[in-house]
Design a protein around this motif. Structure first.
Motif, PDB file in Angstrom:
ATOM      1  N   SER A 188       0.833  -1.208   0.000  1.00  0.00           N
ATOM      2  CA  SER A 188       0.000   0.000   0.000  1.00  0.00           C
ATOM      3  C   SER A 188       0.863   1.251   0.000  1.00  0.00           C
ATOM      4  O   SER A 188       0.553   2.240  -0.682  1.00  0.00           O
ATOM      5  N   TYR A 189       1.957   1.207   0.778  1.00  0.00           N
ATOM      6  CA  TYR A 189       2.862   2.349   0.847  1.00  0.00           C
ATOM      7  C   TYR A 189       3.509   2.620  -0.498  1.00  0.00           C
ATOM      8  O   TYR A 189       3.495   3.745  -1.011  1.00  0.00           O
ATOM      9  N   TYR A 190       4.060   1.570  -1.120  1.00  0.00           N
ATOM     10  CA  TYR A 190       4.795   1.772  -2.372  1.00  0.00           C
ATOM     11  C   TYR A 190       3.876   2.217  -3.515  1.00  0.00           C
ATOM     12  O   TYR A 190       4.259   3.077  -4.326  1.00  0.00           O
ATOM     13  N   VAL A 191       2.676   1.645  -3.633  1.00  0.00           N
ATOM     14  CA  VAL A 191       1.818   2.029  -4.756  1.00  0.00           C
ATOM     15  C   VAL A 191       1.310   3.457  -4.602  1.00  0.00           C
ATOM     16  O   VAL A 191       1.114   4.161  -5.599  1.00  0.00           O
ATOM     17  N   LEU A 192       1.110   3.918  -3.367  1.00  0.00           N
ATOM     18  CA  LEU A 192       0.632   5.278  -3.139  1.00  0.00           C
ATOM     19  C   LEU A 192       1.760   6.294  -3.285  1.00  0.00           C
ATOM     20  O   LEU A 192       1.687   7.210  -4.115  1.00  0.00           O
ATOM     21  N   VAL A 193       2.814   6.126  -2.502  1.00  0.00           N
ATOM     22  CA  VAL A 193       3.908   7.100  -2.513  1.00  0.00           C
ATOM     23  C   VAL A 193       4.676   7.007  -3.832  1.00  0.00           C
ATOM     24  O   VAL A 193       5.152   8.019  -4.355  1.00  0.00           O
ATOM     25  N   GLY A 194       4.750   5.812  -4.396  1.00  0.00           N
ATOM     26  CA  GLY A 194       5.417   5.662  -5.695  1.00  0.00           C
ATOM     27  C   GLY A 194       4.673   6.382  -6.805  1.00  0.00           C
ATOM     28  O   GLY A 194       5.288   6.972  -7.701  1.00  0.00           O
ATOM     29  N   LEU A 195       3.331   6.343  -6.761  1.00  0.00           N
ATOM     30  CA  LEU A 195       2.556   7.070  -7.772  1.00  0.00           C
ATOM     31  C   LEU A 195       2.780   8.573  -7.639  1.00  0.00           C
ATOM     32  O   LEU A 195       2.909   9.285  -8.645  1.00  0.00           O
ATOM     33  N   HIS A 196       2.830   9.062  -6.409  1.00  0.00           N
ATOM     34  CA  HIS A 196       3.110  10.488  -6.207  1.00  0.00           C
ATOM     35  C   HIS A 196       4.502  10.836  -6.728  1.00  0.00           C
ATOM     36  O   HIS A 196       4.710  11.876  -7.365  1.00  0.00           O
ATOM     37  N   TYR A 197       5.466   9.950  -6.444  1.00  0.00           N
ATOM     38  CA  TYR A 197       6.836  10.170  -6.916  1.00  0.00           C
ATOM     39  C   TYR A 197       6.866  10.298  -8.440  1.00  0.00           C
ATOM     40  O   TYR A 197       7.544  11.172  -8.989  1.00  0.00           O
ATOM     41  N   SER A 198       6.108   9.434  -9.126  1.00  0.00           N
ATOM     42  CA  SER A 198       6.072   9.499 -10.591  1.00  0.00           C
ATOM     43  C   SER A 198       5.456  10.808 -11.061  1.00  0.00           C
ATOM     44  O   SER A 198       5.841  11.342 -12.113  1.00  0.00           O
ATOM     45  N   HIS A 199       4.498  11.347 -10.287  1.00  0.00           N
ATOM     46  CA  HIS A 199       3.906  12.641 -10.633  1.00  0.00           C
ATOM     47  C   HIS A 199       4.938  13.765 -10.523  1.00  0.00           C
ATOM     48  O   HIS A 199       4.983  14.660 -11.374  1.00  0.00           O
ATOM     49  N   VAL A 200       5.752  13.725  -9.477  1.00  0.00           N
ATOM     50  CA  VAL A 200       6.797  14.747  -9.331  1.00  0.00           C
ATOM     51  C   VAL A 200       7.813  14.605 -10.455  1.00  0.00           C
ATOM     52  O   VAL A 200       8.249  15.603 -11.046  1.00  0.00           O
ATOM     53  N   LEU A 201       8.184  13.365 -10.777  1.00  0.00           N
ATOM     54  CA  LEU A 201       9.139  13.131 -11.855  1.00  0.00           C
ATOM     55  C   LEU A 201       8.603  13.677 -13.180  1.00  0.00           C
ATOM     56  O   LEU A 201       9.327  14.346 -13.931  1.00  0.00           O
ATOM     57  N   PHE A 202       7.325  13.420 -13.451  1.00  0.00           N
ATOM     58  CA  PHE A 202       6.720  13.943 -14.676  1.00  0.00           C
ATOM     59  C   PHE A 202       6.699  15.474 -14.645  1.00  0.00           C
ATOM     60  O   PHE A 202       6.966  16.131 -15.663  1.00  0.00           O
ATOM     61  N   GLY A 203       6.378  16.050 -13.478  1.00  0.00           N
ATOM     62  CA  GLY A 203       6.346  17.507 -13.352  1.00  0.00           C
ATOM     63  C   GLY A 203       7.709  18.129 -13.611  1.00  0.00           C
ATOM     64  O   GLY A 203       7.817  19.177 -14.273  1.00  0.00           O
ATOM     65  N   VAL A 204       8.769  17.498 -13.110  1.00  0.00           N
ATOM     66  CA  VAL A 204      10.127  18.001 -13.355  1.00  0.00           C
ATOM     67  C   VAL A 204      10.445  17.948 -14.845  1.00  0.00           C
ATOM     68  O   VAL A 204      11.023  18.892 -15.416  1.00  0.00           O
ATOM     69  N   GLY A 205      10.038  16.856 -15.509  1.00  0.00           N
ATOM     70  CA  GLY A 205      10.246  16.766 -16.950  1.00  0.00           C
ATOM     71  C   GLY A 205       9.449  17.813 -17.704  1.00  0.00           C
ATOM     72  O   GLY A 205       9.946  18.421 -18.665  1.00  0.00           O
ATOM     73  N   TRP A 206       8.201  18.034 -17.284  1.00  0.00           N
ATOM     74  CA  TRP A 206       7.333  19.028 -17.929  1.00  0.00           C
ATOM     75  C   TRP A 206       7.938  20.423 -17.797  1.00  0.00           C
ATOM     76  O   TRP A 206       8.022  21.171 -18.792  1.00  0.00           O
TER      77      TRP A 206
END
Length: 829
Positions: A761-779
């Protein structure tokens, strides 16, 4: 693909072999026909198009193709069940499981949805006086995502590994422990990709209807089909987002050994909640657009305004609202308790009230009217008693005590098809016959259309009415055989005859399409003597049907103009709208996600990584090839125009944020439900404050630096803008490093995603947020790059930078919730 060489194995794969042969022959003939008729330019035009009418036609053609694919499955099912202890071909045991799974999944996701969205594409912009959908390129992407998902799903059959857990994919049956072949993984990724296309289409339709209506068309003056489309689109945003979150969790269970829906700490009933929270609103997602179609058709061919317009709109909204309050009636037998069952029984019965209001409104619309019994009207007339019968059995199923007897029997199968086919499919046929002139400038043959209707409707009732009685006799659904002593042979034989009668009716429809397209007869703008704006433009309309926006003051402006002997008036200057273009990007993006999914399904992660990078690369390339760049440079937009264009994009982006919010909400609920786990690592053992503080010190101040950038953007202060943007980028990168270090530390200490359900539960939630930040940095990096190359006009840069700021603040807000709900309760404790 491996069939084996023994006679037994080959026999049991003969259906797959035949499918390959038929597909290759059909593909060769199609290639030959396109080449001989020199149609490749037309094919390429449709592949690249972003025009709403052409994309609508693509949806309809695809939906009809899969209709016949799913229909063949239905005929195989009915043939196998025609006689007691019958063994037809190879359609027994697990083969039968695959057939009914693919039939249900195809008909719901790849037939009903695309056919409805296709009609929305064609009719809604014309009915509200818009030039096109709000985001034409996104519209094209939506279609190709749907189509690639549908092809991916059907590919599982051609690889002899179709999903076999039913269209509901109930856990734990759908998990790797019980269905080891990749069929159910095909199910996950195909619906995820196709569902993404549906979500984007819903966001597009919401923006189109809320932002691009003709001047004077207030919500109280909008035709009922756009109203139904708008409410349906909001339902899609919530329901399909919930399904996406559920499929996201199911993917981890199948591929990464997590236990959300099985094992110690997991709960298979949780999948049922997630699935039915999507699937019961999905019934209304399919029915509400059909209600809008019937309203337009009945009004047109009764020569009367719809009776009780306001009550029709309110009932549409109430059905949409109550649709999210009834999902547990699919779970009465699970054991949730009498209080829960009673509550959902009452809400289920309540939803019959607004539905009943609509039925009486349609009847009162016809009362006293000059009824024309055309083919579209026949389908509308056939719908009313059919849907009422489905509604009555629905109320029966809403009684928990009765449901214990009906549950998982053929009574439920009969009820389900009465509601779905009775509303959705009959509505789709009514809409296709009704708007066919607007698609192609020709009208389908009325005589053949009536043959189609009568064969289909008689076959329908002959198929599904007996199922209620076989269900009452005790016949369970999803069973491939029965014995004479079950006393259900007569009912099954009648259903089989009815199914083939429906198939014959569809052949008349195909013949009608062929006859119409080989005919030279064309129609004028208004072949039905219609009431709404689409009948005021040519059939078929040009790529921009409304160069200037019409001015309206009623829900049926064309009819009002006719009876007053007037012409529809148009504005002198239309508001800025979407930029027409042709593009390969949507189809290439869909192909990249298709191949990414293949890599994930077969756990060829190198392939998945390659095509994930390719998809991101296409987004990057697209940002430099945006057709709006030249358009902004060549056209002189006023400040008011730029404001409207920005509000258009903001409206659509908020729909995306709503999708993301629903997904995160479900993942938060998942984390709270499964934390702490009964065995394995506990949060207090895993979390430590130092890393959380460091990560937060990077991410949370980045919202302040983003506010600085926004201030500089609005006030024209370049130093503030550049400082804010660069600081935000650096803080975002700092967060990625800090949070990445936290993940590395946990993994190094042995706290893996499959350690227990808490860690999952921790990894799927916090990992999804992490991917959002990564995408935002790329954007943000991409925006800085475009700004550095000066490839963006000032107005377009301001729009993109402002939209990005909403995204970044959203990411920060999600992190605050993660701190509050994930970390703090266990760090403080």
């Amino acid at each position: 693909m491996f069939f084996g060489i023994s006679k037994h194995t080959l026999y049991h794969q003969s259906d797959v072999i035949l499918a390959w042969i038929v597909t290759l022959i059909a593909g060769t003939l199609l290639f030959y026909y396109i080449t001989k008729k020199e149609k490749w330019s037309l094919v390429l035009d449709y592949i690249q198009t972003t025009n709403h009418r052409k994309i609508g036609i693509l949806y309809l053609l695809s939906g009809l193709l899969f209709f016949f694919r799913g229909g063949i499955d239905a005929l195989l099912i009915r043939t196998q069940l025609a006689f007691p202890q019958f063994e037809f071909w190879v359609i027994q045991e697990d083969k039968f499981n695959g057939v009914f799974t693919t039939h249900g999944t195809i008909m719901i996701f790849f037939v009903a949805m695309p056919l409805l969205i296709g009609l929305m594409n064609i009719a809604v912009p014309l009915q509200i006086g818009a030039k096109d959908l709000a985001y034409p390129l996104l519209n094209s992407l939506s279609f190709w995502l749907f189509f690639s998902g549908a092809v991916l799903f059907n590919l599982s059959f051609f690889f002899a590994t179709p999903p076999t857990a039913g269209w509901t994919a109930y856990a734990p049956l759908s998990l790797d422990e019980f269905t080891k072949d990749p069929g159910n993984t095909f199910y996950i990724f195909s619906i995820q990709i196709s569902g993404l296309g549906t979500l984007l289409a819903a966001a597009n339709l919401i923006s189109t209807i809320t932002r691009h209506r003709a001047p004077g068309m207030k919500y109280t003056k909008m035709p009922l089909f756009p109203w139904a489309t708008l409410i349906t689109s909001f339902l899609i945003i919530i329901a399909f987002s919930a399904l996406s979150a559920g499929l996201y969790l199911l993917m981890f269970d199948r591929l990464f050994n997590t236990t959300f829906f099985m094992g110690e700490g997991g709960n298979p009933v949780y999948w049922q909640h997630l699935f039915w929270f999507f699937a019961h609103p999905e019934v209304y997602i399919l029915a509400l657009p059909a209600f809008g179609i019937f309203s337009d058709v009945i009004s047109t061919f009764s020569k009367k305004v719809v009776f009780g317009y306001t009550s029709m709109v309110i009932s549409l909204a109430l059905i949409g609202l109550l649709g999210f309050m009834v999902w547990v009636h699919h779970m009465f037998t699970v054991g949730l308790g009498p209080m829960v069952n009673t509550f959902f029984a009452i809400t289920t019965m309540l939803i019959a009230v607004p539905t009943g209001i609509k039925v009486f409104n349609w009847l009162f619309t016809m009362r006293g009217g000059r009824i024309q019994v055309t083919t579209p009207m026949l389908f509308a007339l056939g719908f009313i008693p059919t849907f009422v019968m489905g509604g009555v059995t629905g109320v029966m199923l809403a009684i928990p005590a009765a449901d214990f007897q009906f549950h998982d029997s053929y009574f439920v199968v009969g009820h389900f098809h009465y509601t779905i086919i009775g509303a959705t499919i009959l509505g789709i046929f009514a809409g296709m016959y009704y708007w066919y002139p607007k698609m192609f400038g020709k009208r389908l043959d009325e005589k053949l259309g009536k043959w189609h209707f009568w064969l289909f409707i008689v076959g329908f009732h002959l198929t599904f009415l007996p199922m209620h009685f076989s269900g009452l006799q005790g016949m369970p659904r999803r069973t491939y055989t029965y014995i004479p002593g079950d006393q259900v042979f007569t009912f099954n034989a009648m259903s089989t005859v009815g199914a083939f009668l429906m198939g014959v009716g569809m052949l008349f429809f195909v013949w009608n399409l062929y006859r119409t397209h080989t005919s030279t007869k064309t129609v004028a703008n208004d072949p039905w003597d219609g009431r709404t704006l689409e009948w005021s433009v040519p059939s078929p309309p040009s790529e921009e049907a409304f160069q200037k926006a019409p001015v309206v003051s009623t829900s049926d402006p064309l009819w009002k103009a006719k009876i007053n002997g007037e012409e529809i008036t148009f504005t002198e200057r239309s508001r800025p709208g979407p930029v027409p273009a042709k593009s390969w990007t949507p189809v290439l993006m869909a192909c990249a996600l298709f191949l990414f999914s293949i890599g994930m399904i077969y756990q060829w992660y190198w392939l998945a990584v390659v095509f994930a990078i390719a998809a991101v690369g296409l987004l990057f390339l697209r940002s430099f090839l945006d057709e709006r760049i030249e358009h902004y440079k060549q056209n002189s937009y006023t400040k008011e125009d730029l404001k409207k264009l920005f509000q258009d994009k903001r409206n659509g982006f908020f729909s995306y944020l709503a999708i993301d919010s629903v997904m995160f909400l479900i993942l938060f609920a998942t984390y709270i439900m499964f934390t702490p786990a009964p065995t394995g690592p506990k949060p207090g053992e895993v979390f430590e404050a130092r890393t959380l503080i460091i990560s937060s010190l990077f991410l949370l101040p980045s919202s302040l630096t983003m506010f600085l950038a926004e201030y500089g953007l609005k006030k024209g202060k370049k130093v503030a803008l550049n400082s804010g943007v660069w600081l935000t980028l650096l803080l975002g990168i700092g967060f990625l490093v800090a949070e990445g270090h936290e993940f590395y530390t946990y993994i190094h200490e042995g706290y893996l995603i499959d350690s227990n359900v808490f860690m999952a539960s921790y990894y799927v939630l916090v990992g999804l947020h992490y991917s959002h930040v990564l995408f935002g940095v790329g954007w943000l990096s991409n925006l800085l790059l475009q700004k550095g190359f000066r490839s963006l006009p000032e107005g377009l840069y301001e729009e993109k930078q402002s939209i990005f700021s909403y995204y970044w603040h959203f990411v920060d807000v999600i992190w605050i919730f993660i701190i509050t709900l994930v970390y703090v309760p266990y760090l403080v404790g």
